[in-house]
Design an enzyme around this catalytic site. Structure first.
Site, mmCIF file in Angstrom:
data_model
loop_
_atom_site.group_PDB
_atom_site.id
_atom_site.type_symbol
_atom_site.label_atom_id
_atom_site.label_comp_id
_atom_site.label_asym_id
_atom_site.label_seq_id
_atom_site.Cartn_x
_atom_site.Cartn_y
_atom_site.Cartn_z
ATOM 1 N N THR A 158 -9.303 -0.361 -15.662
ATOM 2 C CA THR A 158 -9.625 0.953 -16.258
ATOM 3 C C THR A 158 -10.194 1.827 -15.144
ATOM 4 O OG1 THR A 158 -11.784 0.139 -17.028
ATOM 5 C CG2 THR A 158 -9.964 0.088 -18.594
ATOM 6 N N THR A 195 -17.725 -4.958 -20.390
ATOM 7 C CA THR A 195 -16.335 -4.500 -20.418
ATOM 8 C C THR A 195 -15.650 -5.241 -19.326
ATOM 9 O OG1 THR A 195 -16.868 -2.278 -21.074
ATOM 10 C CG2 THR A 195 -14.664 -2.630 -20.301
ATOM 11 N N GLU A 281 -19.034 0.659 -11.631
ATOM 12 C CA GLU A 281 -18.706 2.087 -11.600
ATOM 13 C C GLU A 281 -19.589 2.819 -10.594
ATOM 14 O OE1 GLU A 281 -16.729 2.818 -15.967
ATOM 15 O OE2 GLU A 281 -18.868 3.145 -15.712
ATOM 16 N N THR A 409 -12.591 12.555 -20.901
ATOM 17 C CA THR A 409 -11.849 13.800 -20.655
ATOM 18 C C THR A 409 -10.831 13.641 -19.548
ATOM 19 O OG1 THR A 409 -13.671 14.488 -19.246
ATOM 20 C CG2 THR A 409 -13.666 15.288 -21.503
#
Lengths: 409, 409
Positions: A158, A195, A281, A409
């Protein structure tokens, strides 16, 4: 091979290196960009299998479907996985969609449904675009190949920046056997499955129940010891499939090669876990925290998780600031027994605190270490017992905020 | 006054509004910039006092000294506080320094040492520059004044951007009484006292033990329900002093004005707590989370804290992204009983999820709300009981990372 390193790392290996496994990854349109978003691992025989799942009470639909498959026989012959959509919090439709992913894959591969596992990762709360998913599943049989391991690895990413793969070779009954893994991680990573999806393949012969208990034990010291941001996802799963095609004497703790095999298996899990933490991240650095001298291993684990989960520690590391005060403050709130007067803290090889007394150190040396080291090591000794734990995390950066301020987004 | 609002907010009030209190704040050189870094609150009589402290097992030296003072009689007549240096993890020297701050202040004000409390906030692990501190303490007696409340408020700030003050008027036995508070917060803010100092003054007559139990109860629903980053500091303290100069009948739960007084006291604590959350490091928004329908209040508190502590929820709010999936994922990992099928989630007045089913909503309306609202309200109903809790936090921003990546430099 020495007892220290009972296995060999195969640089060019992938999850298809163990005998019997093929894989693929392709783009079916779940992701807007042209990145791969659906993939499969297929074994030529029903493989003994095991899995561990997220402890989040809100569990995504694929978790339930995979549990259901494994319950029947403890065997799997295929996994279908998608990224871009987690199929979580999608109600009855989501459950139906996960079942459809399973049944379509089973039908096309000619397998019983309960030999198929389903995994999803991505945005929560939106239903899967099932037309696209089914189109993707239709292409899986023609796409799977011996060389498809890397494509599968890409299909589960992802916000990950890198693929996470590892392959090791280990001897069992004098025969070469392989254990390989592929994983995805990035955000929402915290102890007890985040995740995070992990897939481990091996060609050894090992029973389902033995494999499950090995996976449980190893997960507690690898995947469950990483944290990126303290959030635990609804979708996490680590799944292992053993084809048995090495045709070794069935592995269990009484087997002469058990410890070599277990060490190799542990290495695969630990490398995948560390790579997930390193690619957290926005992360610029992998942080390894080791706590020794706690009353119990469980206490040490709590301390490790509190330190690597501390936003203040994480942002200090990002800023190359050797702020050990934040480390000891984290230890103090870890909800474990500590003696406030006996704590040692080391950053790499630099002593910062001995017996809870700050040690003058060279700030420039510490800054250089924090800026240049590939992995940052924090070592804490509580000096009150023999409890030990090690875990991994990453720094907290502007980029983490940017990624998560606008994920949808 | 109605039972809804038994008190009046005094816009121009400060911690010196209650009868008997003077205060000051000045610069003695602990901070490099010319900001105030030492201050004092002084009462003209020994005030009945109470305090709550950080639960971090590593506690700064001033915590021990203040506990020691309060243990003697439950009375205080002065507080000396500094910012810029937390006097934490400073070993025996740190303890000696906190004792010196107390004894110097007591000597100059002509008080017994056990009527003086000490509080510090700032960097951990560096000894106080005691020459400067003592120079500062020498100026306190001449500096204290009726108008010094705001100066004191400034003297306790670290990375705070705003002063946090509140003053309310309440009638007790037909007489006007006041309750005022000043606080500092910003980073390392988490339930059970964070880098947070709170000082509450009042002129009512109330016994030490009653004041302590009131403070405990109110703290659990105010200061202990805020989180900025999940870290709990070594220095936190909320301290209350009651001069008794209103000369009311001693307040306790049997007093006819008890509930009016208690409501006013709760308001002071809640406003200070909310202002601390609103001014969390780098924060652009105050976030209020309300959880209803949990099995118990304790469960509801855990859910609130998990939601407002989630880096993913916090960064989504910063990005004005109505990502309710992260909210439900946080609920799921809060380690409390939940029914995965009965959860409602509202963002402001916008329904996002009813009975765990996503409700289509206007994304633009939600984005507008997240961008424009002064306070963001997240409302979660678990629908399995009557447990209730409310808490406050803030968003996670680039600025948080910037501040904490280079705090010491």
């Amino acid at each position: 091979m020495s007892s220290e390193q009972s296995f060999k790392i195969m640089r060019d290996g992938s999850i298809t290196t163990p005998k019997g496994f093929k894989a693929c990854g392709l783009h079916c349109g779940i992701k807007k960009s042209m990145r791969y978003d659906i993939g499969s691992i297929v074994c030529e025989v029903p493989a003994n299998a095991a899995a561990v799942y997220t402890l989040n009470k809100i569990q995504a639909a694929p978790i339930g479907v995979t549990k259901n498959s494994l319950q029947v026989e403890g065997k799997l012959q295929a996994v279908v996985a998608n990224s871009g959509n987690a199929n979580a919090c999608t109600g009855k439709q989501g459950n139906q969609d996960a079942l459809t992913m399973r049944s379509e894959t089973a039908k096309l591969l000619g397998l019983p449904e309960h030999h198929v596992a389903v995994a999803s990762t991505g945005v929560i709360g939106e239903c899967l675009p099932m037309e696209k998913v089914i189109e993707g599943i239709k292409k899986l049989p023609e796409s799977i190949s011996d060389g498809g391991g890397n494509d599968f690895g890409q299909s589960i990413l992802t916000t990950d920046l890198t693929e996470k793969n590892i392959c090791v070779e280990v001897e069992v009954n004098g025969k070469k056997a392989y254990i390989s893994g592929a994983a995805k991680g990035s955000g929402m990573i915290h102890p007890n499955m985040a995740t995070m999806l992990g897939f481990i393949t091996t060609d050894v012969n090992i029973e389902h129940t033995q494999l499950q208990s090995l996976l449980n034990e190893v997960t507690d010291e690898s995947f469950n010891m990483i944290t990126v941001d303290g959030d635990t996802s609804t979708n996490d799963m680590v799944l292992v499939m053993a084809s048995g095609l090495v045709d070794n004497v069935t592995l269990d703790p009484s087997h002469p090669d058990w410890f070599a095999f277990k060490a190799a298996f542990q290495h695969v899990a630990e490398i995948l876990a560390k790579e997930i933490a390193r690619d957290g991240e926005g992360a610029t650095k992998l942080v390894e925290v080791e706590v020794v001298g706690a009353e119990t291993d469980e206490d040490a684990r709590k301390a490790v998780k509190t330190i690597i989960g501390s936003s203040l520690v994480k942002s200090a590391i990002f800023g190359a600031d050797a702020n050990w005060g934040r480390i000891i403050a984290a230890v103090g709130r870890a909800d474990i027994p500590v003696d406030p007067d006996t704590i040692d803290i080391r950053l790499g090889k630099i002593e910062m605190m001995v017996q809870s007394t700050p040690i003058p150190f060279d700030e420039h040396q510490a800054e250089f270490y924090l800026k240049k080291a590939n992995e940052i090591h924090i070592h804490v000794n509580l000096n009150i017992g023999n409890g030990y734990a090690k875990g991994w995390g990453c720094d907290l950066t502007y980029e983490y905020v940017r990624i998560n301020a606008a994920y949808r987004t």
